[in-house]
Design an enzyme around this catalytic site. Structure first.
Site, PDB file in Angstrom:
ATOM      1  N   ALA A 155      -6.537  -2.284   5.244  1.00  0.00           N
ATOM      2  CA  ALA A 155      -6.667  -3.062   4.088  1.00  0.00           C
ATOM      3  C   ALA A 155      -4.944  -3.818   3.819  1.00  0.00           C
ATOM      4  CB  ALA A 155      -7.131  -2.346   2.914  1.00  0.00           C
ATOM      5  N   SER A 156      -4.872  -3.897   2.692  1.00  0.00           N
ATOM      6  CA  SER A 156      -3.686  -4.876   2.387  1.00  0.00           C
ATOM      7  C   SER A 156      -2.568  -4.250   2.950  1.00  0.00           C
ATOM      8  CB  SER A 156      -3.566  -4.767   0.509  1.00  0.00           C
ATOM      9  OG  SER A 156      -4.682  -5.470   0.140  1.00  0.00           O
ATOM     10  N   THR A 157      -2.127  -2.965   3.327  1.00  0.00           N
ATOM     11  CA  THR A 157      -0.935  -2.444   3.958  1.00  0.00           C
ATOM     12  C   THR A 157      -0.436  -3.259   5.191  1.00  0.00           C
ATOM     13  OG1 THR A 157      -2.413  -0.856   5.130  1.00  0.00           O
ATOM     14  CG2 THR A 157      -1.468   0.101   3.126  1.00  0.00           C
TER      15      THR A 157
END
Lengths: 90, 586
Positions: free
Chosen positions: B291-293
């Protein structure tokens, strides 16, 4: 029979007996040393196992979880809040 | 009449020899027929046999030489003659009491082993010495004790998913115990011995094969950090009623894995607690969409393309966008954002817009550089490589998904490795958990300037963005939150759950002189707010705070504290002026 022959036979007999005793003695020494070696290796084995047990005990008692548990519950210790810490440069 | 004068010396010698031969013959007949039973019993009682010398399995220790797995010999009860054993029923009942089992279970276990000379009773293996003494006092016939090694794991459930365990015969069954079985196991020896009727060694004749002890294995794990990581992970999973989770702490300076915690776990000292779920090392064998990592890496690739600057503006109004059949959303309407703010606020729409501005090949090459889709090669059973399709197979929708951290998979360890690349300004260091192994460093330092800029951006994520809960007083921190929707689809159709999420946080601290890269994954939390910044970031903060203190890493962000210190020192120095004069001291 000449004297030389008698002395030679006598010498051979004495040598023979001496060697026989020597062999018996060496065999006895080897056996007793082997027994001693077995005893020491058994002792080494026992001691090593004791050491291993002690290391496991140490591992359990000195584990971070145990130290933390004792510090918090038995000694009622706590970590100071970050804002109360004073850092001094090296 | 025999004339004695005619007898010469040779006759006497022959006569004496005849008598001696007769005596020997008589003795032979006597031994052969009269005392047969007595001597054959003696021979049976003392047999020359080959005896296996069991060797101890090698010890596993952590970086500070704390024991993680150790084998010690224990006694196991063996039934050598079931007929004799079953005769004393009262003693068997007492035996069952000592072993804490039902008497019937002993009978049941030995039921079909009547002809065997060597039968185990499961509950009578690896018995403590106190119980052995009690059993010996029962004077049970048809039994003997043998030495068998038992493996102990002092760290229990804290390290179970990394160390694994052995089976009853001391063979590695899973995890490190399995992958390093050859080194740890050693080689059993063999000797020729004389044994008595009860199988006891009376004398040793010779050693045929010299035993080789298993070698010691030193890991890079720090048990103190491991405990902290496991404790905080477990606490969060229980409080958020999550399904599972994992934490990995990496030393960014050399790639050493300092902690690898997975929950649920099991206690390897108690086999009844074993479950497949508990034995799963989620750090190495669980691949998930980050995801956003992954957004800091999108930024690095975008900066590398030279088509994106940190000050470029993206209009994300009204907070959602329909492209084809899919609607892409932000958490809220962020309006106009700079490139930097896209990452700070973790805007999906902004990330998509950034990804559309440069060649997808550049993003692929960067992901490849940081090790996405490539095994870390730890020699760990069932290690996965994650998943990354070649950029030639990427559709436009794939690129958009990739920009948001979907359509490819990484393990938590790969993610930590990727963040250590940011920490090292583009230098790739391969993680390892065996201390003696050489550090594998990627020769080429790529994207140095880009990662330096990314570092500044992820620092702002902590200060002003989605990861304020990861901030540590006194230390600089950089990191990125992530919240992945759980994939519930199959090969035919992609489907993501609206209810189930994976909360992630990946961070580096201290950021100015990086030492630790920490990744926290909480799978399917049942809390009202499931975002990585709320669920995973606080876990990071607690783990990092304790880890920095344990490792004695000096704070690098102490502007406020310095003032306090200088005030304090001033007070101290005023007082210390009243020191005695030198003459008085000597």
């Amino acid at each position: 029979m000449s004297n030389f022959k008698i002395y030679t036979i006598g010498f051979l007999i004495i040598t023979n007996i001496a060697f026989s005793f020597g062999i018996v003695l060496i065999e006895h020494l080897t056996r007793s040393q082997h027994r001693q070696l077995q005893y020491f290796s058994n002792q080494k084995y026992e001691l090593r196992n004791e050491w291993k047990k002690a290391r496991i005990d140490q591992g359990i008692y000195a584990s971070y979880s145990k130290i933390e548990e004792n510090a918090k519950i038995s000694l009622k210790m706590f970590l100071p809040k970050n804002r109360k810490l004073i850092y001094i440069d090296d | 009449m025999i004339n004695l004068k005619n007898i010469n010396r040779s006759d006497i010698v022959i006569f004496a020899m005849l008598i001696a031969a007769t005596i020997i013959l008589f003795r032979c007949i006597n031994l052969q027929y009269k005392d047969t039973k007595k001597y054959s019993n003696l021979i049976e009682d003392r047999e020359i046999k080959s005896h296996i010398i069991k060797t101890s399995r090698g010890t596993i220790v952590d970086r500070n030489n704390n024991i993680l797995a150790e084998s010690i010999p224990m006694n196991s009860l063996i039934v050598t003659d079931t007929t004799e054993f079953f005769q004393d029923k009262v003693a068997i009942e007492k035996l069952a009491t000592i072993l804490n089992v039902k008497t019937e279970s002993i009978y049941k276990e030995l039921k079909n082993k009547e002809n065997k000379k060597f039968s185990y009773i499961r509950s009578a293996r690896h018995i403590p010495i106190k119980k052995v003494k009690k059993i010996r006092n029962l004077n049970l016939s048809g039994i003997t004790f043998i030495k068998e090694y038992k493996r102990y794991y002092p760290e229990g459930e804290v390290l179970a998913s990394l160390i694994g365990m052995t089976d009853f015969d001391h063979n590695g069954q899973m995890c490190i115990e399995l992958s390093f079985d050859k080194i740890l196991k050693g080689r059993d020896g063999k000797k020729i011995v004389v044994k008595d009727k009860n199988g006891k060694i009376v004398d040793e004749i010779e050693q045929v094969i010299t035993p080789q002890e298993g070698k010691e294995l030193k890991l890079t794990i720090d048990t103190r950090l491991q405990y902290v990581a496991y404790r905080e992970l477990k606490k969060q999973i229980i409080s958020s009623k999550a399904a599972s989770g994992s934490v990995v702490i990496l030393d960014t300076t050399n790639g050493e894995i300092l902690a690898s915690a997975s929950y649920p776990s099991f206690d390897p000292n108690n086999r009844s607690t074993y479950t497949h779920e508990g034995a799963r090392n989620r750090v190495i064998i669980d691949a998930l969409e980050p995801a956003s990592t992954i957004k800091p890496f999108l930024l690095a690739a975008a900066l590398h393309s030279k088509k994106v600057n940190l000050n470029d503006i993206y209009d994300t109004t009204p907070g959602y966008k329909r492209i084809g059949n899919k609607i892409y959303r932000d958490y809220k309407n962020y309006g106009r954002l700079t490139t930097e703010e896209v990452i700070i606020n973790s805007s999906n729409l902004g990330s998509i817009m950034i990804s559309e501005k440069f060649n997808k090949k550049i993003f692929y090459e960067l992901l490849e550089h940081i090790g996405v889709g490539e095994k870390v090669n730890l020699n760990f059973p069932s290690e996965v490589e994650g998943a990354l399709k070649h950029y030639s197979e990427w559709k436009n929708s794939d690129v958009r998904s990739l920009a948001m951290g979907y359509a490819f998979k990484v393990t938590p360890l790969q993610l930590a490795k990727a963040y250590s690349v940011i920490a090292n300004d583009g230098l790739v260091i391969n993680p390892k958990f065996v201390k003696s192994e050489n550090t594998q460093i990627h020769e080429e330092k790529k994207y140095e300037n880009e990662f330096k800029q990314v570092k500044k951006v992820i620092k702002r994520v902590i200060e002003d963005g989605t990861a304020k809960r990861a901030a540590i007083e006194g230390y600089t921190v950089g990191g990125k939150t992530g919240t992945a929707r759980l994939y519930t689809g199959n090969q035919k159709k992609d489907k993501y759950s609206n209810k189930e999420h994976i909360s992630l946080f990946a961070g580096i601290t201290p950021l100015d002189k990086p030492k630790l890269a920490i990744v926290v994954i909480v799978n399917q939390p049942k809390t009202k707010v499931h975002f990585g910044g709320y669920v995973a970031a606080p876990v990071f903060k607690k783990i990092a705070t304790d880890s920095l203190r344990i490792l004695n890493i000096s704070p690098d962000n102490i502007s406020d504290h310095k003032k306090q210190v200088s005030n304090k020192i001033e007070k101290i120095s005023n007082y210390s002026l009243k020191t005695p004069e030198v003459a008085n001291v000597f």
